[in-house]
Design an enzyme around this catalytic site. Structure first.
Site, mmCIF file in Angstrom:
data_model
loop_
_atom_site.group_PDB
_atom_site.id
_atom_site.type_symbol
_atom_site.label_atom_id
_atom_site.label_comp_id
_atom_site.label_asym_id
_atom_site.label_seq_id
_atom_site.Cartn_x
_atom_site.Cartn_y
_atom_site.Cartn_z
ATOM 1 N N TYR A 43 -2.074 -0.457 10.602
ATOM 2 C CA TYR A 43 -2.218 -0.951 9.224
ATOM 3 C C TYR A 43 -1.027 -0.538 8.366
ATOM 4 O O TYR A 43 -0.444 -1.356 7.650
ATOM 5 C CB TYR A 43 -3.524 -0.396 8.645
ATOM 6 C CG TYR A 43 -3.763 -0.651 7.168
ATOM 7 C CD1 TYR A 43 -4.437 -1.787 6.739
ATOM 8 C CD2 TYR A 43 -3.350 0.270 6.203
ATOM 9 C CE1 TYR A 43 -4.678 -2.014 5.384
ATOM 10 C CE2 TYR A 43 -3.588 0.059 4.847
ATOM 11 C CZ TYR A 43 -4.255 -1.083 4.453
ATOM 12 O OH TYR A 43 -4.490 -1.300 3.109
ATOM 13 N N SER A 94 0.836 -1.212 0.000
ATOM 14 C CA SER A 94 0.000 0.000 0.000
ATOM 15 C C SER A 94 0.864 1.254 0.000
ATOM 16 O O SER A 94 1.983 1.246 0.538
ATOM 17 C CB SER A 94 -0.885 0.013 1.254
ATOM 18 O OG SER A 94 -1.484 1.279 1.438
HETATM 19 P P1 NAD Z 1 -11.579 -5.934 0.386
HETATM 20 O O1 NAD Z 1 -12.299 -5.625 1.647
HETATM 21 O O2 NAD Z 1 -12.381 -6.205 -0.810
HETATM 22 O O3 NAD Z 1 -10.577 -7.136 0.578
HETATM 23 C C1 NAD Z 1 -9.991 -7.474 1.802
HETATM 24 C C2 NAD Z 1 -10.267 -8.934 1.991
HETATM 25 O O4 NAD Z 1 -9.528 -9.431 3.075
HETATM 26 C C3 NAD Z 1 -11.701 -9.239 2.289
HETATM 27 O O5 NAD Z 1 -12.246 -9.780 1.138
HETATM 28 C C4 NAD Z 1 -11.676 -10.285 3.364
HETATM 29 O O6 NAD Z 1 -12.269 -11.465 2.913
HETATM 30 C C5 NAD Z 1 -10.228 -10.544 3.558
HETATM 31 N N1 NAD Z 1 -9.909 -10.744 4.962
HETATM 32 C C6 NAD Z 1 -9.869 -9.809 5.942
HETATM 33 N N2 NAD Z 1 -9.508 -10.386 7.094
HETATM 34 C C7 NAD Z 1 -9.302 -11.692 6.821
HETATM 35 C C8 NAD Z 1 -8.917 -12.800 7.585
HETATM 36 N N3 NAD Z 1 -8.622 -12.679 8.895
HETATM 37 N N4 NAD Z 1 -8.835 -14.013 6.990
HETATM 38 C C9 NAD Z 1 -9.112 -14.162 5.674
HETATM 39 N N5 NAD Z 1 -9.469 -13.136 4.888
HETATM 40 C C10 NAD Z 1 -9.574 -11.933 5.464
HETATM 41 O O7 NAD Z 1 -10.602 -4.705 0.153
HETATM 42 P P2 NAD Z 1 -9.418 -4.448 -0.887
HETATM 43 O O8 NAD Z 1 -9.249 -2.991 -0.878
HETATM 44 O O9 NAD Z 1 -9.651 -5.149 -2.155
HETATM 45 O O10 NAD Z 1 -8.170 -5.067 -0.139
HETATM 46 C C11 NAD Z 1 -7.275 -5.948 -0.774
HETATM 47 C C12 NAD Z 1 -5.853 -5.542 -0.455
HETATM 48 O O11 NAD Z 1 -5.590 -4.267 -1.018
HETATM 49 C C13 NAD Z 1 -5.523 -5.415 1.028
HETATM 50 O O12 NAD Z 1 -4.255 -5.989 1.262
HETATM 51 C C14 NAD Z 1 -5.461 -3.933 1.244
HETATM 52 O O13 NAD Z 1 -4.623 -3.593 2.317
HETATM 53 C C15 NAD Z 1 -4.886 -3.495 -0.072
HETATM 54 N N6 NAD Z 1 -5.042 -2.076 -0.376
HETATM 55 C C16 NAD Z 1 -6.280 -1.536 -0.522
HETATM 56 C C17 NAD Z 1 -6.394 -0.191 -0.814
HETATM 57 C C18 NAD Z 1 -7.743 0.464 -0.968
HETATM 58 O O14 NAD Z 1 -7.822 1.695 -0.998
HETATM 59 N N7 NAD Z 1 -8.825 -0.289 -1.078
HETATM 60 C C19 NAD Z 1 -5.252 0.599 -0.974
HETATM 61 C C20 NAD Z 1 -3.999 0.010 -0.834
HETATM 62 C C21 NAD Z 1 -3.915 -1.337 -0.535
#
Ligand code: NAD
Length: 297
Positions: free
Chosen positions: A201, A188
């Site tokens: 985080y 991230s």
């Molecule tokens: P999202 O909520 O769609 O995905 C996160 C997923 O993590 C969820 O689907 C959930 O099933 C899973 N999860 C959470 N806790 C868990 C656990 N204990 N066991 C198993 N699964 C678990 O959101 P996203 O934004 O698609 O996130 C995906 C990745 O992208 C993450 O690593 C997040 O940190 C990263 N990210 C997101 C953003 C943003 O702005 N959305 C920015 C930078 C990085």
């Protein structure tokens, strides 16, 4: 309100202001307005991952779902790990993989549990025959204004999911990965720049970047590549279930493109790192996707 102005490319993508909304954690993609874009209509598959098997944590929704769809479009069968309360999202992802003509395996469970991670890898290999690509992507995010507001158990849980989970999954996967395999971690912008509201985080995201570089060094002799995709704001359940409705409404507005990415705009970089045709000389890289921001990375 205009939610579909173009910014950054020829494609029309949703732009703030978004409807004010909130959800409890973990968010459900099916309840977000507008729905995150994951079908990537401009992306044509070309068999880059034919015959491969991928395992994607957090593959039910958001970035992980879009990656699952593109991996399937490129010819891979896909197993996804997600929390049991997100079954509705996982079912939609499974249907999308099915529409691409590939097999989906759904594995609900908690990646903070090492035994579950081992079982998830074993089940993938048992049901899909092999493992070529591990995408560590599940994350827990809980904003707090002050370090004094962060309970010790929150700090620990964020680390357990976001970095221990990546370690457990990689440790279980490596014995199955043949030369030419790939591990891709989701980092991230917060891991590069820090974030005052996301102390725990963002610290896990910095750890993920260093974990990527270290594991890449360790596995280069085995011809297993390890890379990381580090996005800025992306329109997914993660932030809708964490930020206040006022902040959700303007999510991504502070980027040069003045909008968040859609998951379908992030997913091709995961194909790039998984595909030997694209990235056979690249390992230990942290690729930022920031909507035009140039200060980090
Ligand atoms: P999202 O909520 O769609 O995905 C996160 C997923 O993590 C969820 O689907 C959930 O099933 C899973 N999860 C959470 N806790 C868990 C656990 N204990 N066991 C198993 N699964 C678990 O959101 P996203 O934004 O698609 O996130 C995906 C990745 O992208 C993450 O690593 C997040 O940190 C990263 N990210 C997101 C953003 C943003 O702005 N959305 C920015 C930078 C990085």
């Amino acid at each position: 309100m205009n939610n579909s102005q173009s910014s950054g490319g020829a494609q029309e993508q949703p732009k703030p202001p978004f409807p004010k909304q909130g959800q409890s954690k973990p968010g459900i993609e099916a309840a977000i307005h507008p729905r995150p874009e994951y079908q990537a209509p401009l992306y044509k598959g070309s068999g880059k991952l034919n015959g491969k098997v991928a395992l994607i944590t957090g593959g039910d929704s958001g970035i992980g779902r879009a990656v699952a769809v593109l991996y399937a479009r490129e010819g891979a069968d896909v197993a996804i790990v997600y929390l049991p309360q997100e079954q509705i999202d996982a079912d939609e992802t499974a249907r999308a993989i099915d529409r691409e003509g590939r097999r989906a395996v759904l594995i609900p469970g908690d990646v903070s549990d090492a035994a579950f991670c081992r079982q998830a890898v074993e089940r993938t290999v048992r049901e899909l025959g092999r493992l070529d690509i591990l995408v560590n992507n599940a994350a827990h995010q809980h904003s707090q204004k002050s370090i004094l507001d962060i309970p010790d158990d929150q700090f620990e849980y964020t680390f357990r999911v976001n970095i221990f989970g990546y370690f457990y999954m990689a440790k279980a996967a490596v014995p199955h990965l043949k030369p030419g395999s790939a591990i891709i971690n989701t980092g991230s912008i917060t891991g590069l720049e820090g974030s005052s509201h996301l102390l725990d985080y963002s610290a896990t995201k910095g750890a993920i970047h260093a974990f990527t570089k270290s594991l890449a060094q360790q596995l280069v002799e085995k011809k297993i590549r390890v890379n990381c995709v580090a996005p800025g704001p992306v329109w997914t359940p993660l932030n809708v279930s964490d930020k206040t409705p006022d902040k959700v409404a303007v999510f991504g507005q502070d980027t040069p493109m003045m909008r968040p990415a859609q998951p379908e705009e992030i997913a091709p970089s995961f194909v790039f790192f998984a595909s030997e045709a694209d990235s056979s000389y690249i390992t230990g890289e942290v690729l930022t996707l920031l909507g035009g921001e140039t200060t980090a990375g």
